[in-house]
Design a protein around this motif. Structure first.
Motif, mmCIF file in Angstrom:
data_model
loop_
_atom_site.group_PDB
_atom_site.id
_atom_site.type_symbol
_atom_site.label_atom_id
_atom_site.label_comp_id
_atom_site.label_asym_id
_atom_site.label_seq_id
_atom_site.Cartn_x
_atom_site.Cartn_y
_atom_site.Cartn_z
ATOM 1 N N ILE A 112 44.964 26.283 40.240
ATOM 2 C CA ILE A 112 44.718 27.696 40.553
ATOM 3 C C ILE A 112 44.024 27.767 41.907
ATOM 4 N N ASP A 113 44.385 28.758 42.723
ATOM 5 C CA ASP A 113 43.643 28.947 43.976
ATOM 6 C C ASP A 113 42.831 30.239 43.910
ATOM 7 N N ARG A 114 42.062 30.484 44.941
ATOM 8 C CA ARG A 114 41.127 31.630 44.944
ATOM 9 C C ARG A 114 41.856 32.952 44.719
ATOM 10 N N THR A 115 43.016 33.111 45.356
ATOM 11 C CA THR A 115 43.769 34.348 45.222
ATOM 12 C C THR A 115 44.193 34.588 43.784
ATOM 13 N N GLN A 116 44.743 33.552 43.137
ATOM 14 C CA GLN A 116 45.153 33.693 41.741
ATOM 15 C C GLN A 116 43.976 34.038 40.847
ATOM 16 N N LEU A 117 42.830 33.450 41.129
ATOM 17 C CA LEU A 117 41.638 33.698 40.321
ATOM 18 C C LEU A 117 41.210 35.154 40.434
ATOM 19 N N ILE A 118 41.195 35.696 41.643
ATOM 20 C CA ILE A 118 40.825 37.096 41.839
ATOM 21 C C ILE A 118 41.836 38.012 41.162
ATOM 22 N N LEU A 119 43.122 37.681 41.291
ATOM 23 C CA LEU A 119 44.156 38.488 40.649
ATOM 24 C C LEU A 119 44.000 38.470 39.132
ATOM 25 N N ASP A 120 43.602 37.329 38.584
ATOM 26 C CA ASP A 120 43.400 37.225 37.146
ATOM 27 C C ASP A 120 42.245 38.123 36.694
ATOM 28 N N ILE A 121 41.170 38.138 37.486
ATOM 29 C CA ILE A 121 40.022 38.999 37.158
ATOM 30 C C ILE A 121 40.439 40.466 37.214
ATOM 31 N N PHE A 122 41.203 40.826 38.230
ATOM 32 C CA PHE A 122 41.672 42.204 38.342
ATOM 33 C C PHE A 122 42.554 42.566 37.154
ATOM 34 N N ALA A 123 43.372 41.620 36.693
ATOM 35 C CA ALA A 123 44.232 41.877 35.540
ATOM 36 C C ALA A 123 43.385 42.144 34.294
ATOM 37 N N GLN A 124 42.268 41.426 34.155
ATOM 38 C CA GLN A 124 41.367 41.655 33.022
ATOM 39 C C GLN A 124 40.673 43.010 33.110
ATOM 40 N N ARG A 125 40.378 43.453 34.349
ATOM 41 C CA ARG A 125 39.593 44.674 34.532
ATOM 42 C C ARG A 125 40.433 45.954 34.501
ATOM 43 N N ALA A 126 41.727 45.848 34.815
ATOM 44 C CA ALA A 126 42.572 47.040 34.933
ATOM 45 C C ALA A 126 42.619 47.793 33.610
ATOM 46 N N ARG A 127 42.379 49.097 33.650
ATOM 47 C CA ARG A 127 42.401 49.923 32.453
ATOM 48 C C ARG A 127 43.400 51.073 32.573
ATOM 49 N N THR A 128 43.474 51.695 33.715
ATOM 50 C CA THR A 128 44.382 52.827 33.883
ATOM 51 C C THR A 128 45.785 52.323 34.182
ATOM 52 N N ARG A 129 46.755 53.209 34.000
ATOM 53 C CA ARG A 129 48.155 52.848 34.262
ATOM 54 C C ARG A 129 48.327 52.434 35.720
ATOM 55 N N GLU A 130 47.691 53.162 36.633
ATOM 56 C CA GLU A 130 47.816 52.835 38.054
ATOM 57 C C GLU A 130 47.242 51.456 38.351
ATOM 58 N N GLY A 131 46.065 51.164 37.776
ATOM 59 C CA GLY A 131 45.449 49.864 38.010
ATOM 60 C C GLY A 131 46.301 48.730 37.499
ATOM 61 N N ILE A 132 46.883 48.911 36.316
ATOM 62 C CA ILE A 132 47.726 47.870 35.728
ATOM 63 C C ILE A 132 48.966 47.625 36.591
ATOM 64 N N ILE A 133 49.579 48.699 37.080
ATOM 65 C CA ILE A 133 50.755 48.560 37.944
ATOM 66 C C ILE A 133 50.386 47.828 39.228
ATOM 67 N N GLN A 134 49.258 48.208 39.837
ATOM 68 C CA GLN A 134 48.850 47.599 41.097
ATOM 69 C C GLN A 134 48.588 46.105 40.948
ATOM 70 N N VAL A 135 47.926 45.723 39.854
ATOM 71 C CA VAL A 135 47.615 44.309 39.648
ATOM 72 C C VAL A 135 48.891 43.504 39.409
#
Length: 443
Positions: A112-135
């Motif tokens: 895993i690299d830093r970018t994937q790790l940040i994306l994974d955290i964002f995927a865990q945090r996304a709650r709204t439909r827009e956030g989920i789509i963006q991640v």
């Protein structure tokens, strides 16, 4: 440099060794500190529920095209992984697909690299439909050019109904499906952006003064929003505690209501795919009338964090916006340390938990909203215009002149432009100008 922990637990599924490569090019960057970057990687890993078992650092003139780190360091990393029972290696920099494939094959662990790790955290945090789509869009955009480096199974022939074809491999099928999914996500996001743009236009026409809270992740933006507006927002001492933007109204002492928007936190090396996917959200800062740059004054890395925020704002085109720097968390400093906090332009030193500091912040917002006084002549039957004037300015005096209301209002130049925009919608020729004074605007 090699560091390991002595106790190994198995409570978490991902057990990792963190790896950092420090090159000469990175050392020349003003906003880069390798020790801080690695410490931040540890915090990111822990935020993603990864058990950190040790760290490995290498200083090298440039990255190895095949292994990223040197072959000898890769052998040392393999030993560390085996000794600690780790099943993951997380790199502090971004890796190419070939580097991931080579390391995965040699180390036989998840890479895993830093970018994937940040994306994974964002995927865990996304709650709204827009956030989920963006991640998801950011994840797929990152994955597509690196697809050949993620798992040997991706290059095997497809099997089963629906996957058979004239020589089409599973890798090619995956690429095609990902491209189709990216296109669909972009379509959905464009529709979401359209709705967001309409909301912005309505706010502009309504004349509401907009303030964006921006800053490094965990600087205390959400806490300030909650303390100022009693907003029901998630607040926690962790990276990216909140992902989806939150807007709340704040009523100033003058009675004027403004809108505060809490934006997603920034971080070093914020993934480009993430910036692109979240541009519609981040542009809340670009559309704001005033930016509050919230700074964690308790961290030693404050100067680097401030430069990172400046860089992201410049990338978004919001660098020239009116801005107030808010040095937050001064309650964690000594009085002498707090007195040393300074920067170019307007700034405040506050604690989100001190009532007097919050009052000074509100007074600062009021001062930015206030401006010259203007007198408006508005037909008495235009209730929407009269309501607008009360919302965007401080009414100092009002009276009646025939069928018109004369309203003297203190309002800043930007709000004056907004009122002027609304005034232009009416037919000015219906009213004789008469002797109304040079500072009287009329419909």
């Amino acid at each position: 440099m090699r560091q390991t922990t002595h106790e190994v637990t198995t409570e978490l599924d991902d057990r990792a060794i963190l790896v950092s490569l420090v090159t000469q090019e990175q050392k020349r960057q003003d906003a880069y500190d390798p020790e801080y970057s690695l410490a931040e990687l540890i915090a990111l890993a822990e935020t993603a529920q990864v058990e950190v078992l040790g760290t490995l650092t290498q200083n090298k003139e440039y990255a190895d095209s095949k292994w990223f780190i040197g072959k000898g360091k890769a052998e040392e990393l393999k030993e560390m992984l085996q000794e600690n029972g780790a099943n993951t290696a997380i790199f502090d920099q971004e890796l190419s697909g070939a580097q991931v494939r080579n390391l995965e094959t040699y180390l036989d662990v998840k890479i895993i690299d830093r970018t994937q790790l940040i994306l994974d955290i964002f995927a865990q945090r996304a709650r709204t439909r827009e956030g989920i789509i963006q991640v998801e869009l950011a994840q797929l955009s990152y994955l597509l050019p690196r697809l050949s480096g993620h798992g040997k199974n991706l290059s095997r022939l497809g099997g089963g109904i629906g996957t058979r074809g004239p020589g089409e491999t599973k890798l090619e099928t995956d690429r095609r499906h990902i491209r189709d999914r990216i296109a669909e996500l972009k379509r959905q996001l464009a529709e979401t952006v359209r709705h967001r743009t309409l909301h912005r236009e309505r706010r502009k026409k309504s004349g509401v003064f907009q303030v964006a809270l921006v800053g490094y992740t965990n600087a205390g933006k959400s806490t300030l929003l909650r303390q100022l507006t009693a907003a029901d927002v998630y607040v926690e001492n962790q990276l990216f505690a909140t992902l989806d933007p939150t807007s709340r109204q704040l009523k100033l002492p003058s009675g004027v209501e403004i809108v505060l928007t809490d934006t997603v936190g920034f971080i070093q090396n914020l993934p480009h795919d993430l910036v692109a996917a979240f541009r519609a959200t981040l542009e809340e800062a670009n559309e704001a009338d005033l930016i509050l740059h919230v700074v964690d004054s308790s961290t030693e890395m404050m100067p680097i964090q401030m430069r990172v925020v400046d860089q992201v704002l410049e990338e978004l085109g919001a660098h020239g916006k009116d801005r107030v720097t808010v040095f937050n968390k001064v309650d964690l400093l000594s009085p002498s340390q707090a007195d040393m906090l300074t920067t170019e332009g307007e700034f405040l030193r506050v604690s989100a938990f001190h009532e007097a500091d919050l009052k000074r912040l509100v007074d600062t917002l009021e001062a930015h909203l206030a401006g010259d006084s203007k007198t408006y002549r508005i037909p008495a039957d235009k209730g929407d215009m009269i309501s607008l004037v009360y919302r965007v300015g401080e009414v100092l005096e009002n009276g009646v002149d025939g069928d018109d209301m004369l309203m003297t209002v203190r309002v800043n130049s930007k709000e004056y432009d907004k009122i002027g925009y609304m005034l232009a919608a009416y037919d000015q020729s219906q009213h004789a100008q008469g002797d109304r004074g040079e500072n009287t605007e009329h419909v």
